[in-house]
Design a protein around this motif. Sequence first.
Motif, PDB file in Angstrom:
ATOM      1  N   GLU A 127       0.838  -1.191   0.000  1.00  0.00           N
ATOM      2  CA  GLU A 127       0.000   0.000   0.000  1.00  0.00           C
ATOM      3  C   GLU A 127       0.882   1.253   0.000  1.00  0.00           C
ATOM      4  O   GLU A 127       1.918   1.301   0.660  1.00  0.00           O
ATOM      5  CB  GLU A 127      -0.925   0.003   1.215  1.00  0.00           C
ATOM      6  N   ALA A 129       1.290   5.194   0.907  1.00  0.00           N
ATOM      7  CA  ALA A 129       0.756   6.263   1.748  1.00  0.00           C
ATOM      8  C   ALA A 129       0.840   7.607   1.014  1.00  0.00           C
ATOM      9  O   ALA A 129       1.560   7.739   0.016  1.00  0.00           O
ATOM     10  CB  ALA A 129       1.517   6.330   3.065  1.00  0.00           C
ATOM     11  N   SER A 131       1.281  11.871   1.748  1.00  0.00           N
ATOM     12  CA  SER A 131       1.565  12.928   2.709  1.00  0.00           C
ATOM     13  C   SER A 131       1.167  14.280   2.144  1.00  0.00           C
ATOM     14  O   SER A 131       1.468  14.580   0.976  1.00  0.00           O
ATOM     15  CB  SER A 131       3.060  12.959   3.048  1.00  0.00           C
ATOM     16  N   GLY A 148       3.890   8.542   7.610  1.00  0.00           N
ATOM     17  CA  GLY A 148       3.504   7.507   6.658  1.00  0.00           C
ATOM     18  C   GLY A 148       4.334   6.248   6.821  1.00  0.00           C
ATOM     19  O   GLY A 148       3.807   5.128   6.805  1.00  0.00           O
ATOM     20  N   ALA A 153       4.005   1.873   5.814  1.00  0.00           N
ATOM     21  CA  ALA A 153       4.214   2.007   4.368  1.00  0.00           C
ATOM     22  C   ALA A 153       5.696   2.053   4.048  1.00  0.00           C
ATOM     23  O   ALA A 153       6.506   2.570   4.827  1.00  0.00           O
ATOM     24  CB  ALA A 153       3.527   3.268   3.843  1.00  0.00           C
ATOM     25  N   VAL A 156       5.807   6.428   0.068  1.00  0.00           N
ATOM     26  CA  VAL A 156       4.977   7.555   0.478  1.00  0.00           C
ATOM     27  C   VAL A 156       4.985   8.604  -0.629  1.00  0.00           C
ATOM     28  O   VAL A 156       6.048   9.106  -1.010  1.00  0.00           O
ATOM     29  CB  VAL A 156       5.476   8.181   1.798  1.00  0.00           C
TER      30      VAL A 156
END
Length: 428
Positions: A127, A129, A131, A148, A153, A156
């Motif tokens: 997955e 992330a 920011s 993150g 993760a 990011v």
Amino acid sequence: MSAPLDYRPPAEQLVETMRRIYRFRMTTTSGGNLSIRDEDGVIWITPARVDKGNLRADDIVAVHPDGRRVGKHPPSSEFPFHKKIYDARPGLRAIVHAHPVALVAFSMCKQTPDTNVFAKAARVCGEVAFSPYRLPGSEALGDVIAEGFAGGANCVMLENHGVVVGGGSLHGAFKRFETLEFAARSIIRARTLGGARPLTAEQVQSARGDVGWPAYDPEPPRTAERQTRSDLAGFVRRGYEQGLMTSTQGSFSARLDDDAFVINRTNVDRQSLVSGDLCRIDCGRCEAAAAPSRAATLHRAIYQRHPEITAVVNATPVNATAFALSGVELDSRTIPESFVFLRQVQSIPHETVFRDPARIAELMSPANPIALLENDSVLVLGTTVLDAFDRLEVLESTADAIVSATQLGEISPMDDGVIEELGVAFGL
């Protein structure tokens, strides 16, 4: 399988990786930064305001745990977020931050690429992330990025900025970075065609490929095999340089005799692959201490069914792979070269790719040498290694032209009369 241990000092690793990122236009002269945290806690990082295209080992800066800096330049202005990521994730040993075009496009739209479009991307990247924007180089930026990573993760996205990727080694971080950018590019092109279809969790889990081969000790290769290995390795490297493969994705094999062939090993960087990175499979046995590509079972099934075929390649050219993501037919009736080399391009369901190699071999033939493997790659057959590679290049050029043409208007394929004329002229 874990990545091979890199015995080069951190500065050399950072320079080589930055050169690769820059060469493939995944960052600019002034953009991006890389770091390695060594076993003593020293953070080796690329410098501020130094040309990324001409970086040298003595340009790298070492920042010690007590804050002492060693080097002739100041460290990257983004050092604060590197430090905060390492503090949040003690297991990470390397960080890649850059501005590759496709991932920047996602960051501009406040989106993250769905890594579930490819099983490998889902496993390698996980997955992703996101920011929110903060000033580059600021402590605030470090805080939101570290958050993150602290959440688990390894990738990011940074709003209106780019991406940060971490790994247990610089090789691992680069692999994630390159895989994520490839997924992003493929998704963008698939959206041009109508959209990318993600895999389910079950499909991702099932896409594991080979689990093992009986081992044997082959005789030293004879001259003909040495030449085949050399030719094959050269085309793998060329395929990487031309963007037809990634450093970790792409399988190329060549027949040696009735039930023997050589194929690249798994977990070997395609950019630097040499003859010794290929392994021989003979009568269902693999040479000892080798781990062949996951595609080896499929390639063997094709060789067993089609004695005329002497080379098989799985590859990930971004435009052709976009068709494999979207489910849209790739119509080769664009220009004469495309139809002559590609014929009718078929699509093979994702489940078949990993569960029924014999069925794929049945669908393929010298008259049907191209297939799109849904949410995975493209498959190309050839009567020689050069023939297979040539078809792969034509496939990607054709796909690129079709994707571009969709932005101009309705595509006008060659009519049945032209196709019949080509068939007669070229003995199709």
